[in-house]
Design a protein around this motif. Structure first.
Motif, mmCIF file in Angstrom:
data_model
loop_
_atom_site.group_PDB
_atom_site.id
_atom_site.type_symbol
_atom_site.label_atom_id
_atom_site.label_comp_id
_atom_site.label_asym_id
_atom_site.label_seq_id
_atom_site.Cartn_x
_atom_site.Cartn_y
_atom_site.Cartn_z
ATOM 1 N N ALA A 51 67.984 24.669 -7.148
ATOM 2 C CA ALA A 51 69.040 23.864 -6.520
ATOM 3 C C ALA A 51 69.073 22.447 -7.089
ATOM 4 C CB ALA A 51 68.829 23.817 -5.010
ATOM 5 N N ILE A 52 67.905 21.869 -7.317
ATOM 6 C CA ILE A 52 67.836 20.510 -7.863
ATOM 7 C C ILE A 52 68.423 20.458 -9.264
ATOM 8 C CG2 ILE A 52 66.263 18.703 -8.669
ATOM 9 C CD1 ILE A 52 64.355 19.633 -6.371
ATOM 10 N N LEU A 53 68.056 21.428 -10.091
ATOM 11 C CA LEU A 53 68.477 21.416 -11.488
ATOM 12 C C LEU A 53 69.795 22.136 -11.739
ATOM 13 C CD1 LEU A 53 65.038 22.116 -13.168
ATOM 14 C CD2 LEU A 53 66.156 19.914 -12.790
ATOM 15 N N ALA A 54 70.303 22.813 -10.734
ATOM 16 C CA ALA A 54 71.566 23.565 -10.835
ATOM 17 C C ALA A 54 71.488 24.644 -11.914
ATOM 18 C CB ALA A 54 72.747 22.629 -11.072
ATOM 19 N N TRP A 55 70.372 25.385 -11.940
ATOM 20 C CA TRP A 55 70.247 26.545 -12.812
ATOM 21 C C TRP A 55 69.392 27.569 -12.100
ATOM 22 C CZ3 TRP A 55 65.199 27.642 -13.931
ATOM 23 C CH2 TRP A 55 64.294 26.593 -14.009
ATOM 24 N N SER A 56 69.371 28.752 -12.604
ATOM 25 C CA SER A 56 68.551 29.793 -11.986
ATOM 26 C C SER A 56 67.770 30.538 -13.045
ATOM 27 C CB SER A 56 69.424 30.760 -11.201
ATOM 28 O OG SER A 56 70.304 31.426 -12.072
ATOM 29 N N CYS A 57 66.798 31.316 -12.595
ATOM 30 C CA CYS A 57 66.005 32.121 -13.512
ATOM 31 C C CYS A 57 66.379 33.580 -13.310
ATOM 32 C CB CYS A 57 64.513 31.912 -13.273
ATOM 33 S SG CYS A 57 63.993 32.429 -11.650
ATOM 34 N N SER A 58 66.045 34.385 -14.271
ATOM 35 C CA SER A 58 66.295 35.815 -14.178
ATOM 36 C C SER A 58 65.068 36.468 -13.559
ATOM 37 C CB SER A 58 66.536 36.407 -15.564
ATOM 38 O OG SER A 58 67.624 35.774 -16.177
ATOM 39 N N THR A 59 65.263 37.167 -12.469
ATOM 40 C CA THR A 59 64.140 37.838 -11.830
ATOM 41 C C THR A 59 64.346 39.332 -11.887
ATOM 42 O OG1 THR A 59 65.213 37.655 -9.677
ATOM 43 C CG2 THR A 59 63.650 35.936 -10.248
ATOM 44 N N GLY A 60 63.290 40.029 -12.201
ATOM 45 C CA GLY A 60 63.303 41.480 -12.205
ATOM 46 C C GLY A 60 62.351 41.976 -11.135
#
Length: 80
Positions: A51-60
């Motif tokens: 939320a802070i950086l406005a990006w997400s990671c890919s989770t499997g």
């Protein structure tokens, strides 16, 4: 990414430690074990950072893979 978001006081050292440990361990569960906290604590911290950086990671199912933004962000904490 808005530079003001990085300076508004929400980004903490614990976020950097958390994301570096997740990347090193490759999973949220193993990062939680390494940091000696519960998995929900790690997941919550990761969501805060997203939320802070406005990006997400890919989770499997078993692995967490940083996106291109996450990979760029990880280059700094890994240097130290």
């Amino acid at each position: 990414m808005d530079a003001d978001r990085l300076l508004d006081g929400r980004l903490k050292l614990r976020h950097l430690v958390l994301v570096a440990t997740i990347a090193e361990q490759g999973s949220v569960v193993r990062a939680a074990e390494r940091l000696r906290v519960t998995q929900p604590v790690v997941t919550r911290g990761l969501r805060e950072l997203e939320a802070i950086l406005a990006w997400s990671c890919s989770t499997g199912a078993a692995r967490v893979t940083p996106t291109i933004y996450g990979s760029a962000f990880l280059t700094t904490p890994r240097r130290y």
